[in-house]
Design a protein around this motif. Structure first.
Motif, PDB file in Angstrom:
ATOM      1  N   GLN A  55     -20.707 -26.424  33.737  1.00 30.42           N
ATOM      2  CA  GLN A  55     -21.713 -27.363  34.229  1.00 30.42           C
ATOM      3  C   GLN A  55     -21.114 -28.689  34.713  1.00 30.42           C
ATOM      4  OE1 GLN A  55     -24.049 -26.873  30.534  1.00 30.42           O
ATOM      5  NE2 GLN A  55     -25.786 -26.635  31.934  1.00 30.42           N
ATOM      6  N   VAL A 111     -22.663 -33.772  35.880  1.00 33.78           N
ATOM      7  CA  VAL A 111     -22.970 -32.397  35.478  1.00 33.78           C
ATOM      8  C   VAL A 111     -24.073 -31.837  36.370  1.00 33.78           C
ATOM      9  CG1 VAL A 111     -22.268 -32.721  33.073  1.00 33.78           C
ATOM     10  CG2 VAL A 111     -24.621 -33.169  33.732  1.00 33.78           C
ATOM     11  N   GLU A 112     -24.058 -30.518  36.504  1.00 29.00           N
ATOM     12  CA  GLU A 112     -25.093 -29.854  37.287  1.00 29.00           C
ATOM     13  C   GLU A 112     -26.272 -29.562  36.380  1.00 29.00           C
ATOM     14  OE1 GLU A 112     -25.449 -26.219  40.466  1.00 29.00           O
ATOM     15  OE2 GLU A 112     -23.942 -26.078  38.899  1.00 29.00           O
TER      16      GLU A 112
END
Length: 185
Positions: A55, A111-112
């Motif tokens: 992530q 972060v995704e």
């Protein structure tokens, strides 16, 4: 007679090989396959935390953050990352900790959150990426008094005799994302 004795010797060798092969197969069958998972680790208030490395998009030096009027207390503001607007969250505030003035070690971990959105997490310092055996990760204990932080903990693990708190980013970011308003009333 030489041919018959050679055939007997060959049968004996084959049976010994089969017995040895069965023993090796039994040894392999008793060993569990160890599954490792990679975690990016960072510190907040001298505690070591980890997030799923998949992530993490990038780690940035702390830079100027543009405040957003009316934003929640844990949202520091936004930054421009190569033409994309990234919301920046103060992890200390989110975890109910006191504010901390940024220093040379302060970083923003991008972060995704979902396929279209990225979020920046301000942390005190970034540590390293580590591989942890899945079997060594324990469920999060219910001993913490802070309900907010407890909701985000996916598990805990000891690595080099240091406790690492593994965060569930999806739960953490969903908790601060406004619910979509449906058209039904």
């Amino acid at each position: 007679m030489g041919l018959e004795s050679a055939a007997e010797h060959l049968k004996k060798l084959q049976s010994e090989h089969m017995i040895g092969q069965e023993a090796n197969d039994a040894k392999r069958g008793n060993q569990e396959e160890v599954v490792y998972h990679q975690w990016a680790t960072f510190k907040v208030d001298n505690e070591l935390y980890g997030v799923d490395v998949i992530q993490v998009k990038e780690v940035l030096r702390y830079s100027e953050i543009t405040p957003v009027p009316g934003a929640d207390y844990f949202i520091l503001g936004i930054i421009n990352l190569r033409g994309n607007v990234v919301t920046v969250i103060d992890t200390r505030q989110m975890f109910g900790l006191s504010r901390h003035e940024p220093d040379d070690d302060t970083r923003i971990i991008v972060v995704e959150y979902n396929e279209q959105e990225v979020v920046g997490l301000v942390v005190d310092s970034v540590d390293e990426v580590i591989n942890l055996p899945q079997q060594d990760i324990d469920r999060a204990p219910n001993a913490t008094g802070e309900e907010t932080a407890k909701r985000f903990v996916q598990g805990v693990c000891y690595y080099n005799n240091i406790l690492i708190i593994l965060l569930d980013l999806l739960k953490m970011l969903q908790s601060i994302t406004p619910m979509e308003v449906s058209d039904e009333f």
